[in-house]
Design an enzyme around this catalytic site. Structure first.
Site, PDB file in Angstrom:
ATOM      1  CB  CYS A  88      63.961  20.411  30.359  1.00 56.31           C
ATOM      2  SG  CYS A  88      64.635  21.929  31.056  1.00 56.31           S
ATOM      3  CD  GLN A 290      54.638  36.591  31.019  1.00 55.42           C
ATOM      4  OE1 GLN A 290      55.104  35.465  30.877  1.00 55.42           O
ATOM      5  NE2 GLN A 290      53.427  36.903  30.608  1.00 55.42           N
ATOM      6  CG  ASP A 388      48.633  37.310  28.109  1.00 55.44           C
ATOM      7  OD1 ASP A 388      48.656  36.103  27.792  1.00 55.44           O
ATOM      8  OD2 ASP A 388      49.581  37.868  28.696  1.00 55.44           O
ATOM      9  CB  CYS A 415      50.328  30.425  27.480  1.00 52.82           C
ATOM     10  SG  CYS A 415      48.826  30.271  28.449  1.00 52.82           S
TER      11      CYS A 415
HETATM   12  N1  SAH Z   1      49.018  39.807  30.678  1.00 51.43           N
HETATM   13  C1  SAH Z   1      49.714  39.448  31.877  1.00 51.43           C
HETATM   14  C2  SAH Z   1      49.200  38.168  32.565  1.00 51.43           C
HETATM   15  C3  SAH Z   1      48.820  37.011  31.712  1.00 51.43           C
HETATM   16  S1  SAH Z   1      48.532  35.534  32.600  1.00 51.43           S
HETATM   17  C4  SAH Z   1      51.196  39.371  31.623  1.00 51.43           C
HETATM   18  O1  SAH Z   1      51.642  39.314  30.486  1.00 51.43           O
HETATM   19  O2  SAH Z   1      51.972  39.349  32.578  1.00 51.43           O
HETATM   20  C5  SAH Z   1      46.765  35.432  32.598  1.00 51.43           C
HETATM   21  C6  SAH Z   1      46.104  36.288  33.655  1.00 51.43           C
HETATM   22  O3  SAH Z   1      44.697  36.130  33.530  1.00 51.43           O
HETATM   23  C7  SAH Z   1      46.435  35.903  35.089  1.00 51.43           C
HETATM   24  O4  SAH Z   1      46.909  37.044  35.747  1.00 51.43           O
HETATM   25  C8  SAH Z   1      45.093  35.444  35.686  1.00 51.43           C
HETATM   26  O5  SAH Z   1      44.940  35.789  37.028  1.00 51.43           O
HETATM   27  C9  SAH Z   1      44.102  36.196  34.821  1.00 51.43           C
HETATM   28  N2  SAH Z   1      42.742  35.636  34.689  1.00 51.43           N
HETATM   29  C10 SAH Z   1      42.374  34.338  34.705  1.00 51.43           C
HETATM   30  N3  SAH Z   1      41.058  34.227  34.440  1.00 51.43           N
HETATM   31  C11 SAH Z   1      40.573  35.483  34.239  1.00 51.43           C
HETATM   32  C12 SAH Z   1      39.293  36.006  33.900  1.00 51.43           C
HETATM   33  N4  SAH Z   1      38.254  35.212  33.721  1.00 51.43           N
HETATM   34  N5  SAH Z   1      39.177  37.335  33.761  1.00 51.43           N
HETATM   35  C13 SAH Z   1      40.242  38.158  33.937  1.00 51.43           C
HETATM   36  N6  SAH Z   1      41.483  37.713  34.263  1.00 51.43           N
HETATM   37  C14 SAH Z   1      41.655  36.389  34.407  1.00 51.43           C
END
Ligand code: SAH
Length: 458
Positions: A88, A290, A388, A415
Site C-alpha cells: 500500500c 478481478q 478494457d 486502469c
Molecule cells: N476485461 C477483462 C480483462 C481486462 S485486463 C476483465 O475485466 O476482467 C486486460 C486484458 O487484455 C488481459 O486479459 C490481457 O491478457 C489482454 N490483452 C493484452 N493485450 C492485448 C491485445 N493486444 N489484444 C487483446 N487482448 C489483450
C-alpha cells in the site's frame, strides 16, 4: 574546459522541504536547491525534515525524519508494516482524500495529455468498507537465518516484510499463511532461494470466492511432491471447512513470474467459484479474476449503463479476459463478440458463458489490433465497443479501425489515466466526444485508479 556546475545534495544533512505535489502513485514531491525531490509518505502542504537517500542528475529521493507541519488529510496508517511493505502506498491519507486524489489524477491526465480542458469527471466511487477487499493474495516465502518468513516484498526490493495481519486481505489468508509457514518450518522442508535457484517452497497463494465463501490454497513449489502433504491438508481443512481446493503449482524456472504452468490438485477440486452480479465464474489457480469483486460489480454496472443497450446491438468487448464484461453485456445485447490475446483466458471465457447458459456471445483469440481490422475488412460492424486494455492502452491501429467503423458508442474501461487520456485524445480528434468519466476505486490505500468513460460519436 567547460566547468560543470552540477550541484549535489548532501546525504549527511537534514533538509527541510515543503511538499507541493503528489505523483500519480501518491508519492510527495517538493523542490530543494532546484532539485525535484520525491518523498514517500507525505502529503501536499506538509513541511518535513528529510534525509537524501538517492540522487540522480535530475531528481532526488528523500526519506522522512520528522514531520514539522502535517496535513489535515493525514491519518495514522492502520498497518504496522506500512513504512516497509511495497503493498500500500497511501495509507497515511484519509480515505476521502484518496478518492479526491484519484478523481483529480484522472482529471489532470485528461486535461494535460488529452487536451480536454472542460471535461467533467465524476467523483470517484469508493468502497463503504475499504478493508479486506482482495480475493487473492500471493505471499513470497523466504528465510531469515533459520527462520521461515512469509510476507510481502519490501518497497523496491525482494526482501520479505512480514505483516501479521494484512487488513486488505480477508482474515483467513493471514491465518492460512501462518499454518503453511509453521508446517514447513516444523518439518524442515526447504525454502526457495531466488539467488541460487535452490529450495522447495516459493509462494503461497490464497484465493477466496466472496459470495460463495470458498477458499483455495496454492503452494508454488520448485519440485514435484509436497512432503507430508496429507498432514498439511488436514491442518488446513481442520481449520477451515470452506477450503474447496488445495493445489500444488510447479514452477522450476529461475524467474520472477510467480506461477508455473502445471497444477496438481492435492485436495478437493481444481477450482473455486464466485459470482459477479448474478454471473458465476469458476476460478482455477492460473485464471485471471478481478481482485476486488465488490468494486468490479460497480465498474461493470457502470460500463453496462454507459453501453446504453436496447437489445438490438452488436457489441465488441475487446481485451475481454475471461469474458466477465461480455457476460454482463450479453443480457441486453443482440450479440457480443469478445477478443482477448491469452488463449487460456478465452477457454475460460467460453466455459463461463456455458456455465451461465449464455448463447449470444462468441470469443476470439488474438490481439485486438489484429482481429478487429480483419473483422472490419470482412464486413463486421459493432454498434457499441467496450475496450478494457492493459496499462499501455490501445494500439493506434485499433483506434483507427474504430474510427472507420463508427460505432455509436465506445465504453473505455481503463486502469491507467495517462494512456486513457492519450487514446481519448485520438478519438476526440476523429469524430468522437467524451460524455462521462467515472473513476472507481478498485484498490483502496494504493494510488491505482480505474475509470470507465463513455465516448460517443459526434
Ligand atoms: N476485461 C477483462 C480483462 C481486462 S485486463 C476483465 O475485466 O476482467 C486486460 C486484458 O487484455 C488481459 O486479459 C490481457 O491478457 C489482454 N490483452 C493484452 N493485450 C492485448 C491485445 N493486444 N489484444 C487483446 N487482448 C489483450
Amino acid at each position: 574546459m567547460k566547468q560543470l556546475s552540477q550541484k549535489t545534495l548532501s546525504k549527511n544533512k537534514i533538509y527541510t522541504i515543503e511538499i507541493t505535489g503528489l505523483t500519480h502513485e501518491g508519492q510527495g514531491v517538493g523542490k530543494l536547491d532546484g532539485f525535484v525531490v520525491f518523498v514517500n509518505g507525505t502529503l501536499i502542504g506538509e513541511i518535513v525534515d528529510i534525509k537524501i537517500i538517492k540522487q540522480t542528475k535530475s531528481y532526488a529521493v528523500g526519506s522522512v525524519v520528522r514531520i514539522q507541519k502535517s496535513s489535515d488529510k493525514r491519518i495514522e496508517p492502520f498497518c504496522p508494516a506500512f513504512d516497509k511493505c511495497g503493498g500500500c502506498s497511501i495509507q497515511h491519507m484519509s480515505y476521502d482524500a484518496q478518492l479526491e486524489f484519484k478523481t483529480d489524477n484522472v482529471r489532470q491526465n485528461l486535461r494535460r495529455i488529452g487536451g480536454l480542458d472542460n471535461v467533467q469527471v465524476n467523483n470517484t466511487i469508493g468502497m463503504e468498507h475499504p478493508f479486506q477487499y482482495r480475493n487473492k493474495v500471493q505471499y513470497p516465502v523466504g528465510t531469515c537465518g533459520s527462520d521461515v518468513v512469509v510476507g510481502f516484498y519490501e518497497k523496491g526490493s525482494h526482501n520479505i516484510v512480514e505483516s501479521k495481519e494484512c487488513n486488505i486481505q480477508p482474515p483467513e489468508s493471514n491465518e492460512i499463511r501462518d499454518i503453511v509457514r509453521d508446517f514447513f518450518k516444523t518439518n524442515g522442508i526447504t525454502i526457495y532461494n531466488e539467488k541460487t535457484g535452490k529450495g522447495f517452497l516459493r509462494h503461497v497463494m490464497v484465493r477466496k470466492g466472496f459470495k460463495t465463501n470458498e477458499l483455495m490454497v496454492v503452494l508454488v513449489v520448485n519440485g514435484k511432491k509436497v512432503p507430508k502433504a496429507d498432514q498439511l491438508v488436514k491442518l488446513l481443512c481442520d481449520r477451515y471447512e470452506n477450503i474447496k481446493s488445495i493445489m500444488v503449482n510447479v514452477n522450476t524456472r529461475n524467474t520472477n513470474i510467480i506461477l508455473g504452468d502445471k497444477n496438481t490438485c492435492i485436495y478437493g477440486q481444481g477450482y473455486i467459484s464466485d459470482y459477479i452480479g448474478k454471473y458465476k465464474f469458476n476460478i482455477s489457480p492460473l485464471s485471471f479474476f478481478q481482485v476486488n469483486p465488490v468494486q468490479t460489480e460497480v465498474l461493470y454496472n457502470k460500463a453496462l449503463e454507459y453501453a446504453g443497450l436496447t437489445g438490438n446491438e452488436t457489441v465488441f468487448d475487446l481485451y475481454c479476459g475471461i469474458g466477465t464484461i461480455s457476460l454482463f453485456l450479453s443480457e441486453k445485447a443482440k450479440k457480443v463478440i469478445g477478443v482477448e490475446v491469452v488463449p487460456d483466458a478465452i477457454a475460460d471465457a467460453k466455459r463461463n458463458a456455458q456455465l451461465n447458459g449464455i448463447e449470444n456471445v462468441e470469443f476470439l483469440v488474438g490481439e485486438a489490433e489484429t482481429v478487429i481490422p480483419k473483422l472490419y475488412e470482412e464486413g463486421a460492424r459493432a454498434d457499441v465497443v467496450v475496450v478494457d486494455p492493459p496499462r499501455k492502452g490501445c494500439e493506434e491501429s485499433l483506434l483507427k479501425t474504430l474510427v472507420d467503423m463508427q460505432p455509436q458508442r465506445i465504453v473505455y474501461v481503463s486502469c491507467n489515466p495517462s494512456t486513457l487520456a492519450r487514446d481519448v485524445k485520438f478519438l476526440h480528434e476523429n469524430g468522437f466526444e467524451v460524455k462521462h468519466v467515472q473513476p472507481v476505486d478498485m484498490f483502496p490505500w494504493s494510488g491505482h485508479v480505474e475509470s470507465v468513460v463513455l465516448i460517443e460519436r459526434k
